[in-house]
Design a protein around this motif. Sequence first.
Motif, short mmCIF file in Angstrom:
data_model
loop_
_atom_site.label_atom_id
_atom_site.label_comp_id
_atom_site.label_asym_id
_atom_site.label_seq_id
_atom_site.Cartn_x
_atom_site.Cartn_y
_atom_site.Cartn_z
N GLU B 70 0.85 -1.18 0.00
CA GLU B 70 0.00 0.00 0.00
C GLU B 70 0.89 1.24 0.00
N ASN B 71 0.29 2.38 -0.24
CA ASN B 71 1.03 3.64 -0.27
C ASN B 71 2.21 3.60 -1.22
N VAL B 72 1.97 3.03 -2.35
CA VAL B 72 3.00 2.92 -3.36
C VAL B 72 2.91 4.13 -4.29
N TYR B 73 4.05 4.57 -4.78
CA TYR B 73 4.03 5.66 -5.76
C TYR B 73 3.34 5.19 -7.03
N MET B 74 2.24 5.83 -7.35
CA MET B 74 1.52 5.48 -8.58
C MET B 74 1.18 6.75 -9.33
N GLU B 75 1.12 6.61 -10.61
CA GLU B 75 0.82 7.76 -11.44
C GLU B 75 -0.04 7.34 -12.61
N GLN B 76 -1.04 8.15 -12.85
CA GLN B 76 -1.91 7.87 -13.98
C GLN B 76 -1.14 8.12 -15.26
N CYS B 77 -1.16 7.17 -16.17
CA CYS B 77 -0.64 7.53 -17.48
C CYS B 77 -1.75 7.39 -18.50
N SER B 78 -1.48 6.97 -19.68
CA SER B 78 -2.51 7.17 -20.69
C SER B 78 -3.66 6.18 -20.63
N VAL B 79 -4.71 6.57 -21.31
CA VAL B 79 -5.92 5.76 -21.39
C VAL B 79 -5.90 5.04 -22.74
N PHE B 80 -6.20 3.78 -22.73
CA PHE B 80 -6.31 3.03 -23.98
C PHE B 80 -7.77 2.68 -24.20
N GLY B 81 -8.30 3.17 -25.32
CA GLY B 81 -9.74 3.03 -25.48
C GLY B 81 -10.19 2.70 -26.89
N ASP B 82 -9.30 2.17 -27.69
CA ASP B 82 -9.73 1.79 -29.04
C ASP B 82 -10.89 0.80 -28.94
N PRO B 83 -11.93 1.03 -29.74
CA PRO B 83 -13.11 0.15 -29.62
C PRO B 83 -12.78 -1.33 -29.85
N LYS B 84 -11.71 -1.60 -30.57
CA LYS B 84 -11.39 -2.99 -30.88
C LYS B 84 -10.20 -3.52 -30.09
N ARG B 85 -9.85 -2.84 -29.03
CA ARG B 85 -8.65 -3.27 -28.32
C ARG B 85 -8.82 -4.63 -27.62
N GLU B 86 -10.03 -4.93 -27.23
CA GLU B 86 -10.31 -6.29 -26.74
C GLU B 86 -11.35 -6.90 -27.66
N PRO B 87 -11.17 -8.14 -28.00
CA PRO B 87 -12.04 -8.72 -29.02
C PRO B 87 -13.51 -8.88 -28.62
N ASN B 88 -13.76 -9.21 -27.36
CA ASN B 88 -15.12 -9.61 -27.01
C ASN B 88 -15.97 -8.58 -26.31
N SER B 89 -15.32 -7.52 -25.84
CA SER B 89 -16.14 -6.52 -25.17
C SER B 89 -15.46 -5.17 -25.29
N ARG B 90 -16.21 -4.14 -25.04
CA ARG B 90 -15.68 -2.80 -25.14
C ARG B 90 -15.17 -2.36 -23.78
N VAL B 91 -13.85 -2.42 -23.63
CA VAL B 91 -13.24 -2.04 -22.36
C VAL B 91 -12.28 -0.89 -22.60
N VAL B 92 -12.48 0.18 -21.87
CA VAL B 92 -11.52 1.28 -21.89
C VAL B 92 -10.68 1.16 -20.64
N SER B 93 -9.36 1.18 -20.85
CA SER B 93 -8.49 0.96 -19.69
C SER B 93 -7.63 2.17 -19.38
N ILE B 94 -7.65 2.55 -18.13
CA ILE B 94 -6.79 3.63 -17.64
C ILE B 94 -5.53 2.98 -17.08
N CYS B 95 -4.38 3.41 -17.58
CA CYS B 95 -3.12 2.82 -17.10
C CYS B 95 -2.53 3.61 -15.96
N TYR B 96 -1.92 2.88 -15.05
CA TYR B 96 -1.18 3.50 -13.96
C TYR B 96 0.17 2.84 -13.92
N PHE B 97 1.21 3.64 -13.70
CA PHE B 97 2.46 2.95 -13.41
C PHE B 97 2.77 3.06 -11.93
#
Lengths: 234, 234
Positions: B70-97
């Motif tokens: 817990e309490n780890v350094y995290m930072e929001q980076c880019s969002v991946f949201g191409d409609p076809k990025r996952e084959p079976n459902s529409r998932v928009v993913s927010i990345c954190y490092f």
Amino acid sequence: MEYYREDSAILLAVDCIIFGFNGESLQVLLIKRDFEPERNKWSLMGGFVQPDESPELAASRVLKKLTGLENVYMEQCSVFGDPKREPNSRVVSICYFALIDTQKYTHILSEEYEANWFPLQNYPTLIFDHDQMIASAQHRLRIKAALYPILFELLPEKFTIPQIAALYEGVYNIEFDKRNFSRKLLSSDLIIKLEEKDKENSKKGAFYFKLNTAIYKEKIMSFLRYLPSWFPEN
Amino acid sequence: MEYYREDSAILLAVDCIIFGFNGESLQVLLIKRDFEPERNKWSLMGGFVQPDESPELAASRVLKKLTGLENVYMEQCSVFGDPKREPNSRVVSICYFALIDTQKYTHILSEEYEANWFPLQNYPTLIFDHDQMIASAQHRLRIKAALYPILFELLPEKFTIPQIAALYEGVYNIEFDKRNFSRKLLSSDLIIKLEEKDKENSKKGAFYFKLNTAIYKEKIMSFLRYLPSWFPEN
DNA sequence: TTAATTAGTGTCAAATTAACATTTATTTTT
DNA sequence: AAAAATAAATGTTAATTTGACACTAATTAA
């Protein structure tokens, strides 16, 4: 790990922080909402991400709807997703900032909006967390503009050195030595001097310059050398 | 502007790019998916944003589930949201490092996962667009680490100068002059010398240092002076 | 006791920054 | 028509920072 679920009640939106430069100060373009909730209050231009479009596309669409402009410099900035950020529904919003040349933005397209430019120093209170959105976009713009020469996106085709200086001063809200600034800028080969002069703003007149797009794209990193020379990539 | 709609079929997820440093190279923590689709393939750790949690919270939860930290350094980076990025459902993913001290990450918590550290230079093919996610997070890490001393988050409490140097070299995949590096670092007052020496890695032994957290928080901007001195804020 | 290894300090020229001065082109005022 | 005013553009220089390279120091292994 939760398995795939189809019952998420989260709506996904985009909001656009549209920056412009009027020659004096950095501005944001805001609209007066004509729908509930928060009708008639000032807000950022936004919209929902449609099932068949990427967030980037949604942002471009929304921008075009308000300004009529396409191929505008846009950049994803932070996501605002607090569960209580909107009172009546769960909306997660991805923010984009756009840099537009205000000379290309001539009129409000849609009757729906009452859009207006406001200086970043002094704009009305906005709905929800839109103030935070602007603050975070502004911060990101500052960082980015210190690394890459993106501020040229805010200027028209032809611009003068005093104009660029004023723009940088507006973005960073600071004054700096114009002599050093112009020397640094000229030595970057990023701008090309034109014959013509701008006589509007001074007695002597200032030469117009245009962007050297080849250098702009290629040398984009080394601009004012804000990253160390060993920095490997852009 | 579309009006509020409740029928959006978009799912919102987070994915964590978890960076660690083993003393030699920068590593990412990957898991072997134990569920469909793409079962048994390597991927980033992720999960869906729950109706009552913010994306940040979701990312922390997901990270904790895998690492226990817990309490780890995290930072929001880019969002991946191409409609076809996952084959079976529409998932928009927010990345954190996330930057974690591998000494604190001792064991895999859940039986569900077969997690493993991989060097960033050489990790297995990942599902969907997870490779792009790592690439973009790595790029962001590089930019950020050139501006802020965040890489200390990857190091244990006590560390040596050669260790920091190796870390920076790993992040930027470049070698630089250790003499100049250590001088620069020391002059920043960011680290405090300890009595003890690390005798494991060299005959002479290298003194341990600890982070000067006051300076770390306060002077965080001016670190290696990668931004010009006029830069107003962090 | 000597060789080997790597940590840590020292030196200096070249490049860059930041502060300040002067000249130039043009319009407005006298 | 000459002088003053204004803002652009170029010039000068000291101080700081960088980057390349040399040397000394501490310890272990041979």
